[in-house]
Scaffold this active site. Structure first.
Site: not given
Length: 285
Positions: A9, A92-94, A96, A98, A100, A133
């Site tokens: 998102k 992508p992780t970290g 922003g 969401g 995970g 989230d």
């Protein structure tokens, strides 16, 4: 084998209303899912196994929220079966966006289907204990999100726009970004202007939406990671277009109407100046 697509998102707007006595911040935000997906493969097995693969594969020792979800359903919701789950991490992780939380919501929806449990607002809100989230991702689409992220107003339509998403390959700590706020930082935007239009089912002009994109976290995150601010300013200068950060960072996005020529031109410009960054052309879905 069952295969599920798990979207991410962006926050078209994000402001903070206040901070509670328990330390949680109360947000006001417009969330929209976009068509960048992790792929989740699920198979019945003798015991529970979780693994990740793909470009953004997690380290083996990293805690995976899906494990918490599985054991919750096993211990509290009478889930009998065990599953082998692999998540192909394309998000992508970290960043922003969401990823995970979306994975967790996708697995929650799968387990609810397996147990023939119908969702309601109370049940959806209850999953916020695993991640703020997650309630949004249970349904996805376009939603106004408030509280600590558990209060969801889902609109029955989506917005027909596109974005270019820039991932700076920087992981931002959400906890650290929140810790830098002071009370006088809150309520600086006019995001309720767009909410009022959405609530009345009025047609929103692209220019109104574009001009009201806002993220309260930019001030803090740019101090923590000045490189993200540098990327934003460089991108805006190159494509002559407003760039906004999503969530608590680090991803940046530019919002577009339907002109494919402009999108392709800007995408190529950004790919040329940010050769080491991940850049995507995506749709709001």
């Amino acid at each position: 084998m069952i295969i599920k697509k798990s979207p991410c998102k962006i926050n078209l707007f994000l402001d903070i209303k206040s901070k509670r006595e328990d330390g949680y911040h109360l947000i006001e935000s417009l969330f929209h899912t976009i068509d960048l997906f992790d792929i989740i493969k699920i198979e019945e097995d003798k015991e529970f196994k979780i693994s990740t693969s793909g470009k953004y594969k997690l380290n083996d020792n990293e805690e995976n929220i899906v494990s918490k979800i599985f054991y919750y359903f096993k211990n509290e919701m009478n889930l009998k079966k065990n599953y082998k789950i692999n998540i192909e991490k394309n998000i992508p992780t970290g960043a922003g966006v969401g990823g995970g939380s979306s994975n967790a919501a996708t697995i929650i929806n799968f387990f609810l289907e397996e147990l023939n449990i119908k969702t309601d607002n109370r049940l959806i809100e209850s999953f916020s204990k695993f991640g703020a989230d997650i309630p949004f991702f249970i349904n996805g689409g376009l939603s106004w999100v408030s509280g600590i992220g558990e209060k969801i107003f889902l609109y029955n339509f989506t917005l027909p726009y596109k974005i270019i998403l820039i991932y700076p390959n920087i992981i931002v700590s959400t906890k650290l970004a929140y810790s830098k706020f002071a009370e006088n930082d809150f309520n600086k935007s006019d995001i309720f202007y767009i909410k009022n239009l959405l609530d009345k089912n009025e047609k929103i002009k692209f220019e109104d939406l574009y001009s009201h994109t806002y993220n309260i976290f930019e001030k803090n995150v740019f101090k923590i990671e000045p490189k993200i601010k540098e990327y934003k300013e460089k991108a805006e200068n190159e494509i002559k277009r407003k760039i906004c950060m999503s969530g608590s960072g680090s991803s940046l996005f530019a919002l577009y109407d339907k002109d494919e020529n402009i999108i392709n031109e800007d995408y190529n410009k950004l790919k040329n100046i940010f050769k080491d960054l991940d850049i995507y052309k995506l749709n709001l879905i």
